[in-house]
Scaffold this motif. Sequence first.
Motif, PDB file in Angstrom:
ATOM      1  N   THR A   2     -36.643 -35.170 -20.642  1.00  0.00           N
ATOM      2  CA  THR A   2     -36.671 -33.050 -20.313  1.00  0.00           C
ATOM      3  C   THR A   2     -37.286 -32.619 -21.867  1.00  0.00           C
ATOM      4  O   THR A   2     -37.842 -31.980 -21.096  1.00  0.00           O
ATOM      5  CB  THR A   2     -35.208 -32.880 -20.507  1.00  0.00           C
ATOM      6  N   LEU A   3     -37.526 -32.721 -23.215  1.00  0.00           N
ATOM      7  CA  LEU A   3     -38.346 -32.157 -23.550  1.00  0.00           C
ATOM      8  C   LEU A   3     -39.450 -32.800 -22.701  1.00  0.00           C
ATOM      9  O   LEU A   3     -40.704 -32.066 -23.374  1.00  0.00           O
ATOM     10  CB  LEU A   3     -38.325 -32.800 -24.664  1.00  0.00           C
ATOM     11  N   LEU A   6     -40.796 -30.466 -20.822  1.00  0.00           N
ATOM     12  CA  LEU A   6     -40.862 -28.817 -21.217  1.00  0.00           C
ATOM     13  C   LEU A   6     -42.461 -28.750 -21.765  1.00  0.00           C
ATOM     14  O   LEU A   6     -43.143 -27.580 -21.606  1.00  0.00           O
ATOM     15  CB  LEU A   6     -39.984 -28.700 -22.285  1.00  0.00           C
ATOM     16  N   TYR A   7     -43.298 -29.828 -22.400  1.00  0.00           N
ATOM     17  CA  TYR A   7     -43.856 -29.681 -23.601  1.00  0.00           C
ATOM     18  C   TYR A   7     -45.045 -30.083 -22.760  1.00  0.00           C
ATOM     19  O   TYR A   7     -45.864 -29.339 -22.567  1.00  0.00           O
ATOM     20  CB  TYR A   7     -43.815 -30.462 -24.958  1.00  0.00           C
ATOM     21  N   ASP A  10     -45.513 -26.192 -20.895  1.00  0.00           N
ATOM     22  CA  ASP A  10     -45.040 -25.281 -21.723  1.00  0.00           C
ATOM     23  C   ASP A  10     -46.109 -23.743 -21.125  1.00  0.00           C
ATOM     24  O   ASP A  10     -44.987 -22.999 -21.232  1.00  0.00           O
ATOM     25  CB  ASP A  10     -45.959 -25.950 -22.965  1.00  0.00           C
ATOM     26  N   TYR A  13     -43.166 -22.182 -18.244  1.00  0.00           N
ATOM     27  CA  TYR A  13     -42.335 -22.565 -19.128  1.00  0.00           C
ATOM     28  C   TYR A  13     -41.352 -20.934 -19.883  1.00  0.00           C
ATOM     29  O   TYR A  13     -40.982 -20.430 -20.379  1.00  0.00           O
ATOM     30  CB  TYR A  13     -41.205 -23.339 -19.651  1.00  0.00           C
ATOM     31  N   PHE A  82     -35.626 -21.867 -25.876  1.00  0.00           N
ATOM     32  CA  PHE A  82     -35.160 -23.278 -25.178  1.00  0.00           C
ATOM     33  C   PHE A  82     -34.108 -24.001 -26.563  1.00  0.00           C
ATOM     34  O   PHE A  82     -35.095 -24.462 -27.624  1.00  0.00           O
ATOM     35  CB  PHE A  82     -36.555 -24.290 -24.536  1.00  0.00           C
ATOM     36  N   GLY A 228     -34.024 -28.227 -22.951  1.00  0.00           N
ATOM     37  CA  GLY A 228     -34.193 -28.193 -22.323  1.00  0.00           C
ATOM     38  C   GLY A 228     -33.414 -26.686 -21.626  1.00  0.00           C
ATOM     39  O   GLY A 228     -34.884 -25.554 -21.155  1.00  0.00           O
ATOM     40  N   VAL A 263     -36.233 -26.522 -16.681  1.00  0.00           N
ATOM     41  CA  VAL A 263     -36.039 -27.666 -16.704  1.00  0.00           C
ATOM     42  C   VAL A 263     -35.263 -28.405 -16.413  1.00  0.00           C
ATOM     43  O   VAL A 263     -36.699 -29.644 -15.585  1.00  0.00           O
ATOM     44  CB  VAL A 263     -36.343 -27.475 -18.535  1.00  0.00           C
TER      45      VAL A 263
END
Length: 318
Positions: A2-3, A6-7, A10, A13, A82, A228, A263
Motif C-alpha cells: 500500500t505504501l 502511495l509513493y 504521490d 494522493y 496519511f 495509507g 489508497v
Amino acid sequence: MTLRMLYKDDEKYRNLLQSIISSAEESTDNGRTQLSLLEQRARLRISIVIQDGKRNGRRDLVYPSDPGSAEHEEVVVRLSGFVLRTNLPPITRIEQLPKNPYAARQSLTLTGLSLSNFDSNLRAVSEVHSYFADNLPNGALQPLKHNKDGGHSYLEVSNRYFTQEVDDMGYPDIAIDPYIDPHGIFTSKVTTGRHTEDNIVLYFERMRLDAQSKYVYNPCKPTAIRVGHIVEVQASFCSVPTSKGRFVMLMKLRSVCILDTSVLQDFNNQVFHSLVKQPTSPLKKVKRTVGYDTQTYDTDHPVAGMKRLRINAEDNMV
C-alpha cells in the motif's frame, strides 16, 4: 505494498489530502485548533501558556485560566495526514512489547507527501518546541528529530499505556480496557504502573450516507486503521524531565479518526483486476469417495454417484 502505491501516485494522493485538509480548516465539527496555526509565533505565545507542574517538573501546553480558577484546559490540536506506520492495540504477542514494558505506547506515524499544508504542522511543532525551551533552563530541552521516509517528512504521535512518576498529573487510576491486553500479556509485566485518563486514546471513523448527509463519527477499533488511510489526529503537548536536568517534549496522542480510505481501496482494486486478468486453467475432474460403501464418481456427475445416500420421504426419521 500500500505504501508503494502511495509513493508511486504521490501527486494524486497529495491532491486528495489537500482537499481534505482544506475542508477540515473550514470545519467546526470538533472545535479543536489546527496544529498548523501554532506556526504563528504571536498566536501561540499570546493565546496559550505553559503550565508548570511543580510537583514533578512536567509542563503542559494549556489555555489561560480564569482568575481564581484552579483548573487549566489542555490545548488539544488536530492535524491530518496519511498513515505511514502504526503501533496500536491490541497486544497479543510478547514481541510487541519493548524491553522496558513501562515504555510501551500506542503510536501513529503520519506523512503529508511533502504537501505544504502538512509541512506547516512540522514548523508548528518546532515553534512549540521553542516555546517550551524558553521556559526551561538554557539547553535543558532535548532537540527535535526531523526524519524522512521516501523523501517526505513525517511526524510521530504517541501515548504510553502507563503513566510514570515524572509524567503523573494526579489523575485517578482507571481499569485498562480489556481490548488492549486481551490475554494479560502486558499487565503481567507491569505491576506498579498507573493507567489513567492521561493514557487513554479514542478511535473513530467519519462517514456519511451521501454527499448531502452530515458526517457522523462512529467509534471503531484501532485495528481498523491501516497504512495509507488519511486520518485526523488530536494531540496535546507537554515536556517531562528525563535525567541529569534534561527534558523532552512529547506530542501525546489523544484520538484518531479515519477520514478517507482511498489508497487502500485503490490497492485492493488493483489486486482484484490483476487476478481477473490472469489466465485460468481448465477445470479438472476430481475423484471422490463418499457414503458407506466404496463408491467413486467424477465431480461433474455427483448425483449418480450418491444414490446410496438418498433419503426417501417414506423413511422413518427420529
